[in-house]
Scaffold this motif. Structure first.
Motif, short mmCIF file in Angstrom:
data_model
loop_
_atom_site.label_atom_id
_atom_site.label_comp_id
_atom_site.label_asym_id
_atom_site.label_seq_id
_atom_site.Cartn_x
_atom_site.Cartn_y
_atom_site.Cartn_z
N ASN A 1 96.61 71.85 28.65
CA ASN A 1 96.97 72.48 29.84
C ASN A 1 95.71 72.08 30.92
O ASN A 1 94.56 72.48 30.65
N LYS B 1 96.83 76.36 21.13
CA LYS B 1 98.44 75.96 21.87
C LYS B 1 98.73 76.03 23.25
O LYS B 1 99.31 75.53 23.95
N ASP B 2 97.85 77.25 23.87
CA ASP B 2 98.13 77.31 25.19
C ASP B 2 97.10 76.60 25.81
O ASP B 2 97.19 76.28 27.22
N VAL C 1 94.59 83.94 24.85
CA VAL C 1 94.55 82.63 25.04
C VAL C 1 94.39 82.01 23.69
O VAL C 1 93.49 82.39 22.99
#
Length: 420
Positions: A44, A39-40, A36
């Motif tokens: 989120n 950007k993930d 991870v």
């Protein structure tokens, strides 16, 4: 002899074939490690963010222990927090936070926590009685950056963001602020290290600063160096504090005449709605300016919060903004709004830290935590106590219980009505 030799060769070949087949099947069954990156994570909703400092006393000379940090990490993890922000690396606390997360991951394969690692930046002669020079940086800044790099390389699975400076460009930080060119220098330095594979290419670099510093306020901040900085960072980390603005920009906070007939609680709710709208306005102002410079640059909230107590500008003799009831309204509204917007929100902060205003223990800076120093959950988290989120968890030997002994009527007696 020749026949037996052929049989032996055949058995060896078959054994090798089956061993490889079984090994391949075993590898296919082995769970893949999830990688991870920033950007993930950012934007989120499955990776809620929180600002964290583990200090228990009125001095940072007393560093929290590994065991104490682990207690805090487990409490935050129970809240579904998976991303925490730290502020500097010149105390051992930052390294110990990373070490603690690493140890918890080894103890429990399901434990998941990532870090936005802060590197403190200030000007020449900051925090001294010497003349400040905001155009020249502190001699210690290079060491701060280098230590951040070393920690990011030591814990690449944990450190996903490096923030160069904390409110280091805003001019009201008169004891230490620097010009944007200094922040830009270090952001470019870190981005160059990524190009040279000396730090992870997936590591995101930002600076975490007041909304005004990112062009969302006074045009005095609209400079070529700021434009270059906006282009250089991987995302913009902005701060918004309607709480502080209840004193400094109070027009939005004071009750309009058409609300005089409302109950005291409804007056508070109306004021908190305006506070939320104020935060949204500051975010929009930053977004408009940043997008004019770099149209696709992500913008997240690196810090916002609401103090639960104050005897100064925000208490009963001031704007009457500080109490646990308002803190809960702001916490919930910011979580809801940022989730809908796809924006990460590092709420400030996890636990009260009394070192922040050690000369005045009733000062607002000591009371931004969602938990008290001794681990009581403030009103914003009472529902999680009811849900047994913190069952069996402790802070310094204290079980996680509600403030005011869970008496909501007693709590409401402390709610301050904003002034007319």
């Amino acid at each position: 002899m020749k026949l037996r030799y052929k049989h032996i060769i055949l058995l060896v070949v078959l054994s090798f074939f089956y061993a490889n087949k079984i090994g391949s099947q075993t590898n296919n069954r082995r769970p893949k490690i999830k990688i991870v990156n920033a950007k993930d994570i950012l934007g989120n909703p499955n990776y809620m963010a929180l600002c964290y400092g583990g200090y228990r006393t009125s001095s940072r000379e007393v560093q929290p222990s590994i065991d104490q940090i682990k207690e805090d990490l487990k409490i935050m993890s129970a809240m579904n927090i998976k991303l925490i922000r730290t502020y500097n690396v010149h105390f051992v606390e930052a390294a110990n936070i990373l070490k603690s997360i690493n140890e918890l991951k080894k103890e429990d394969a399901n434990f998941e926590m990532y870090v936005m690692l802060g590197a403190w930046i200030d000007c020449k002669n900051a925090w001294t009685d010497k003349i400040l020079d905001h155009d020249i940086e502190s001699e210690r800044n290079p060491k701060e950056i280098q230590t951040a790099v070393e920690l990011a390389n030591q814990y690449p699975d944990i450190v996903k963001i490096i923030a160069v400076g904390n409110e280091a460009m805003v001019k009201w930080a008169e004891n230490y602020y620097v010009q944007p060119k200094i922040i830009l220098k270090w952001v470019n330095y870190l981005q160059d290290l990524k190009k040279k594979n000396k730090i992870s290419k997936e590591l995101w670099i930002t600076s975490s600063d007041d909304f005004a510093s990112w062009g969302g306020g006074d045009k005095i901040y609209h400079t070529k160096d700021l434009e270059d900085l906006i282009k250089a960072v991987d995302y913009v980390s902005m701060h918004t504090y309607p709480f502080h603005n209840t004193h400094y920009t109070s027009k939005f906070w004071k009750l309009p005449s058409n609300e005089n007939s409302l109950s005291d609680i409804d007056k508070v709710k109306a004021a908190m709605t305006r506070a939320q709208e104020f935060a949204e306005m500051q975010y929009t102002n930053v977004k408009n300016y940043v997008n004019s410079v770099s149209p696709n640059k992500p913008i997240h909230i690196g810090e916002t919060g609401w103090a639960s107590s104050s005897d100064g500008f925000y208490g009963n003799e001031g704007s009457k903004a500080s109490d646990e009831y308002k803190q809960r309204l702001y916490y919930e509204s910011m979580r809801n709004w940022t989730t809908k917007q796809g924006v990460s929100c590092f709420f400030f902060e996890a636990f009260d830290e009394t070192w922040k205003d050690n000369a005045n223990q009733n000062g607002s800076e000591n009371h931004f935590g969602l938990f008290t120093v001794d681990g009581k959950a403030k009103y914003a988290l009472w529902n999680q106590v009811d849900a047994e989120t913190f069952k069996s968890l402790k802070r310094d030997g204290n079980s996680i219980v509600k403030t005011f002994s869970g008496d909501e009527e007693l709590l409401k007696k402390t709610v301050l009505t904003p002034p007319n």
